[in-house]
Scaffold this motif. Structure first.
Motif, PDB file in Angstrom:
ATOM      1  N   HIS A 139       0.835  -1.190   0.000  1.00  0.00           N
ATOM      2  CA  HIS A 139       0.000   0.000   0.000  1.00  0.00           C
ATOM      3  C   HIS A 139       0.875   1.247   0.000  1.00  0.00           C
ATOM      4  N   HIS A 140       0.426   2.271  -0.703  1.00  0.00           N
ATOM      5  CA  HIS A 140       1.127   3.559  -0.863  1.00  0.00           C
ATOM      6  C   HIS A 140       2.303   3.454  -1.838  1.00  0.00           C
ATOM      7  N   HIS A 141       2.379   2.399  -2.613  1.00  0.00           N
ATOM      8  CA  HIS A 141       3.412   2.256  -3.642  1.00  0.00           C
ATOM      9  C   HIS A 141       2.833   2.723  -4.981  1.00  0.00           C
ATOM     10  N   PRO A 142       3.627   3.375  -5.834  1.00  0.00           N
ATOM     11  CA  PRO A 142       3.095   3.852  -7.123  1.00  0.00           C
ATOM     12  C   PRO A 142       2.635   2.753  -8.069  1.00  0.00           C
ATOM     13  N   LYS A 143       3.000   1.476  -7.787  1.00  0.00           N
ATOM     14  CA  LYS A 143       2.530   0.362  -8.611  1.00  0.00           C
ATOM     15  C   LYS A 143       1.489  -0.488  -7.879  1.00  0.00           C
ATOM     16  N   PHE A 144       0.958   0.039  -6.793  1.00  0.00           N
ATOM     17  CA  PHE A 144      -0.042  -0.700  -6.009  1.00  0.00           C
ATOM     18  C   PHE A 144      -1.296  -0.980  -6.831  1.00  0.00           C
ATOM     19  N   ASP A 145      -1.833  -2.179  -6.665  1.00  0.00           N
ATOM     20  CA  ASP A 145      -3.102  -2.547  -7.299  1.00  0.00           C
ATOM     21  C   ASP A 145      -3.767  -3.610  -6.434  1.00  0.00           C
ATOM     22  N   ILE A 146      -5.065  -3.791  -6.614  1.00  0.00           N
ATOM     23  CA  ILE A 146      -5.794  -4.817  -5.867  1.00  0.00           C
ATOM     24  C   ILE A 146      -6.340  -5.861  -6.830  1.00  0.00           C
ATOM     25  N   ASN A 147      -6.583  -7.026  -6.299  1.00  0.00           N
ATOM     26  CA  ASN A 147      -7.263  -8.089  -7.036  1.00  0.00           C
ATOM     27  C   ASN A 147      -8.748  -7.751  -7.074  1.00  0.00           C
ATOM     28  N   GLU A 148      -9.292  -7.491  -8.250  1.00  0.00           N
ATOM     29  CA  GLU A 148     -10.678  -7.032  -8.322  1.00  0.00           C
ATOM     30  C   GLU A 148     -11.682  -8.101  -7.916  1.00  0.00           C
ATOM     31  N   LYS A 149     -11.251  -9.354  -7.812  1.00  0.00           N
ATOM     32  CA  LYS A 149     -12.154 -10.389  -7.283  1.00  0.00           C
ATOM     33  C   LYS A 149     -12.483 -10.131  -5.812  1.00  0.00           C
ATOM     34  N   SER A 150     -11.593  -9.396  -5.129  1.00  0.00           N
ATOM     35  CA  SER A 150     -11.817  -9.127  -3.708  1.00  0.00           C
ATOM     36  C   SER A 150     -12.990  -8.171  -3.488  1.00  0.00           C
ATOM     37  N   LEU A 151     -13.383  -7.416  -4.507  1.00  0.00           N
ATOM     38  CA  LEU A 151     -14.513  -6.499  -4.364  1.00  0.00           C
ATOM     39  C   LEU A 151     -15.805  -7.267  -4.083  1.00  0.00           C
ATOM     40  N   LEU A 152     -16.070  -8.276  -4.887  1.00  0.00           N
ATOM     41  CA  LEU A 152     -17.270  -9.086  -4.693  1.00  0.00           C
ATOM     42  C   LEU A 152     -17.202  -9.849  -3.377  1.00  0.00           C
ATOM     43  N   LEU A 153     -16.041 -10.406  -3.068  1.00  0.00           N
ATOM     44  CA  LEU A 153     -15.915 -11.161  -1.819  1.00  0.00           C
ATOM     45  C   LEU A 153     -16.170 -10.254  -0.620  1.00  0.00           C
ATOM     46  N   ALA A 154     -15.635  -9.037  -0.645  1.00  0.00           N
ATOM     47  CA  ALA A 154     -15.866  -8.102   0.460  1.00  0.00           C
ATOM     48  C   ALA A 154     -17.354  -7.814   0.615  1.00  0.00           C
ATOM     49  N   ALA A 155     -18.030  -7.588  -0.501  1.00  0.00           N
ATOM     50  CA  ALA A 155     -19.471  -7.300  -0.453  1.00  0.00           C
ATOM     51  C   ALA A 155     -20.254  -8.495   0.069  1.00  0.00           C
ATOM     52  N   GLU A 156     -19.898  -9.697  -0.387  1.00  0.00           N
ATOM     53  CA  GLU A 156     -20.602 -10.906   0.059  1.00  0.00           C
ATOM     54  C   GLU A 156     -20.423 -11.139   1.551  1.00  0.00           C
ATOM     55  N   LEU A 157     -19.197 -11.018   2.019  1.00  0.00           N
ATOM     56  CA  LEU A 157     -18.933 -11.272   3.433  1.00  0.00           C
ATOM     57  C   LEU A 157     -19.599 -10.230   4.326  1.00  0.00           C
ATOM     58  N   MET A 158     -19.532  -8.958   3.921  1.00  0.00           N
ATOM     59  CA  MET A 158     -20.157  -7.926   4.748  1.00  0.00           C
ATOM     60  C   MET A 158     -21.669  -8.073   4.744  1.00  0.00           C
ATOM     61  N   ALA A 159     -22.228  -8.487   3.611  1.00  0.00           N
ATOM     62  CA  ALA A 159     -23.675  -8.733   3.561  1.00  0.00           C
ATOM     63  C   ALA A 159     -24.053  -9.838   4.540  1.00  0.00           C
ATOM     64  N   GLU A 160     -23.302 -10.921   4.530  1.00  0.00           N
ATOM     65  CA  GLU A 160     -23.596 -12.042   5.425  1.00  0.00           C
ATOM     66  C   GLU A 160     -23.463 -11.626   6.882  1.00  0.00           C
ATOM     67  N   ILE A 161     -22.442 -10.823   7.185  1.00  0.00           N
ATOM     68  CA  ILE A 161     -22.216 -10.393   8.565  1.00  0.00           C
ATOM     69  C   ILE A 161     -23.359  -9.510   9.065  1.00  0.00           C
ATOM     70  N   VAL A 162     -23.719  -8.496   8.284  1.00  0.00           N
ATOM     71  CA  VAL A 162     -24.724  -7.550   8.784  1.00  0.00           C
ATOM     72  C   VAL A 162     -26.105  -8.186   8.879  1.00  0.00           C
ATOM     73  N   ILE A 163     -26.463  -9.018   7.923  1.00  0.00           N
ATOM     74  CA  ILE A 163     -27.777  -9.658   7.967  1.00  0.00           C
ATOM     75  C   ILE A 163     -27.862 -10.609   9.165  1.00  0.00           C
ATOM     76  N   LYS A 164     -26.831 -11.354   9.430  1.00  0.00           N
ATOM     77  CA  LYS A 164     -26.870 -12.299  10.565  1.00  0.00           C
ATOM     78  C   LYS A 164     -26.780 -11.578  11.903  1.00  0.00           C
ATOM     79  N   LEU A 165     -26.055 -10.456  11.957  1.00  0.00           N
ATOM     80  CA  LEU A 165     -26.058  -9.665  13.189  1.00  0.00           C
ATOM     81  C   LEU A 165     -27.438  -9.055  13.432  1.00  0.00           C
ATOM     82  N   LEU A 166     -28.076  -8.556  12.390  1.00  0.00           N
ATOM     83  CA  LEU A 166     -29.427  -8.011  12.534  1.00  0.00           C
ATOM     84  C   LEU A 166     -30.417  -9.090  12.923  1.00  0.00           C
ATOM     85  N   ASP A 167     -30.234 -10.283  12.386  1.00  0.00           N
ATOM     86  CA  ASP A 167     -31.137 -11.400  12.684  1.00  0.00           C
ATOM     87  C   ASP A 167     -31.074 -11.781  14.157  1.00  0.00           C
ATOM     88  N   LYS A 168     -29.886 -11.571  14.768  1.00  0.00           N
ATOM     89  CA  LYS A 168     -29.755 -11.885  16.201  1.00  0.00           C
ATOM     90  C   LYS A 168     -30.507 -10.877  17.068  1.00  0.00           C
TER      91      LYS A 168
END
Length: 391
Positions: free
Chosen positions: A362-391
């Protein structure tokens, strides 16, 4: 319900990636993200949610599900860095000297995609979700303080966040209770002596020599004054003197930062730092001006909340998750730490290293992310918030 949310997210993956690429092409520095803030606000136009502007450029988007239930908040940051990009991506920065070199474009993109799905399915879940699109994470005092002081989070039961993290491979999740990111202090020292000519150094008060001794001595604080089992770093990142080869400069300045987890270590480092400065002053007969400030505190995940989220992650059937690190910590700092004053917090790391090629830090001029992580982040956060709300 979870199956429906995940299906919609998967169908929207290309849209999420498009958000990220647009933001990557149009980065803006901390406290100057007016166009980015407007872009985010336009994404929510005509959607069933409430968008509120915080002083500065941050936004809070409130999505109400079925009546009753808890109120959760999810935070993502969107500022960029003063770095000239050298990735050669087809969607590289169009703003010279400014780059999304930390992944905040990805944080915003996944959160926009997640919010869209939560809005579409709000008749299926109970409670309230607040999406925090936060400006100015990179520069103290940090945009989080503006959000905290706005009063718009006074009713939340917990606040969640994550960082797309290039040191971790895709599919690896870091979720750890307690202190996970360091607190930070910053120092600036201006040494003042007496200039002179290199042929007659005895007539000068050599600030260059004073700075050289100081740089060596100050490194002994961590190695000789701090318990080896405590996290601590002290870095001098800049020394400015200028001048020519045969002239002894009258003034030389340096600056750097300190990282720590415990307040005792924070206090010890500052105390020893000041003692060494006084010793250098006497030894070389120079004066100094010191600006030593504390900014971001240590980021501490709430134990109970984090254990709940760990339980959700460990039971998740998401096939993209390969490993969950339950003792993962980093010495970088984050203004997400300020949210602990509002409610229990939990901050995760989602592996985002590219599948092939080098993974630049991070903070390197050639820094990049794996764009597959975008969907995974959204999926995991969706699962977390829905199950926390369900409790």
């Amino acid at each position: 319900m979870m199956s429906k949310l995940i299906t919609i997210l998967k169908n929207n993956e290309e849209k999420i990636i498009a958000y990220r690429r647009y933001l990557h092409q149009h980065p803006e520095l901390s406290y100057l993200e007016t166009n980015t803030s407007s872009y985010i606000e336009k994404v929510y136009q005509n959607k069933a949610c409430l968008v509120q502007k915080v002083s500065g450029n941050s936004l809070i988007v409130t999505i109400k599900g079925k009546s009753g239930g808890k109120t959760l908040a999810i935070r993502g940051d969107f500022d960029a860095l003063p770095i000239e990009e050298r990735t050669n991506l087809s969607f590289s920065s169009l703003n010279p000297g400014v780059m999304h070199a930390c992944g905040h474009d990805g944080h915003t993109a996944y959160l926009l995609g997640l919010a869209d799905v939560l809005i579409q399915t709000k008749e299926l879940w109970q409670g309230t979700i607040k999406i925090i699109h936060q400006a100015a994470e990179e520069v103290p005092p940090g945009g989080a303080l503006e959000v905290v002081r706005s009063g718009l989070l006074d009713d939340v039961d917990c606040i969640l966040g994550l960082h797309l993290w290039s040191p971790l491979s895709f599919g690896t999740i870091g979720c750890t209770s307690g202190s996970i990111m360091a607190g930070r202090s910053k120092f600036e020292v201006n040494f003042k002596g007496k200039g002179g000519h290199g042929s007659s150094p005895q007539l000068s008060k050599d600030t260059n020599l004073a700075v050289a001794f100081f740089q060596t001595a100050v490194q002994t604080i961590v190695s000789r004054r701090i318990d080896p089992f405590e996290l601590a770093t002290l870095t001098i990142g800049s020394v400015e003197g200028g001048g020519v080869f045969n002239v002894i400069k009258e003034e030389v300045s340096l600056s750097g930062d300190v990282r720590y987890v415990s307040n005792d270590v924070k206090d010890t480092i500052e105390s020893e730092f000041r003692k060494i400065l006084e010793g250098i002053k006497i030894m070389f007969d120079v004066d100094y001006e010191l600006n030593y400030t504390h900014d971001y505190p240590t980021l501490k995940n709430d134990e109970h909340l984090t254990n709940e989220i760990l339980n959700i992650l460990q039971k998740s059937k998401n096939l993209a998750v390969k490993e969950i690190k339950t003792a993962y910590k980093v010495s970088a700092s984050e203004d997400f730490a300020y949210y602990k004053d509002m409610a229990p917090i939990c901050y995760l790391f989602v592996g985002a290293a590219p599948d092939v090629g080098l993974s630049y830090p991070h903070h390197h001029p050639k820094f990049d992310i794996n764009e597959k992580s975008l969907l995974l982040a959204a999926e995991l956060m969706a699962e977390i918030v829905i199950k926390l709300l369900d409790k």
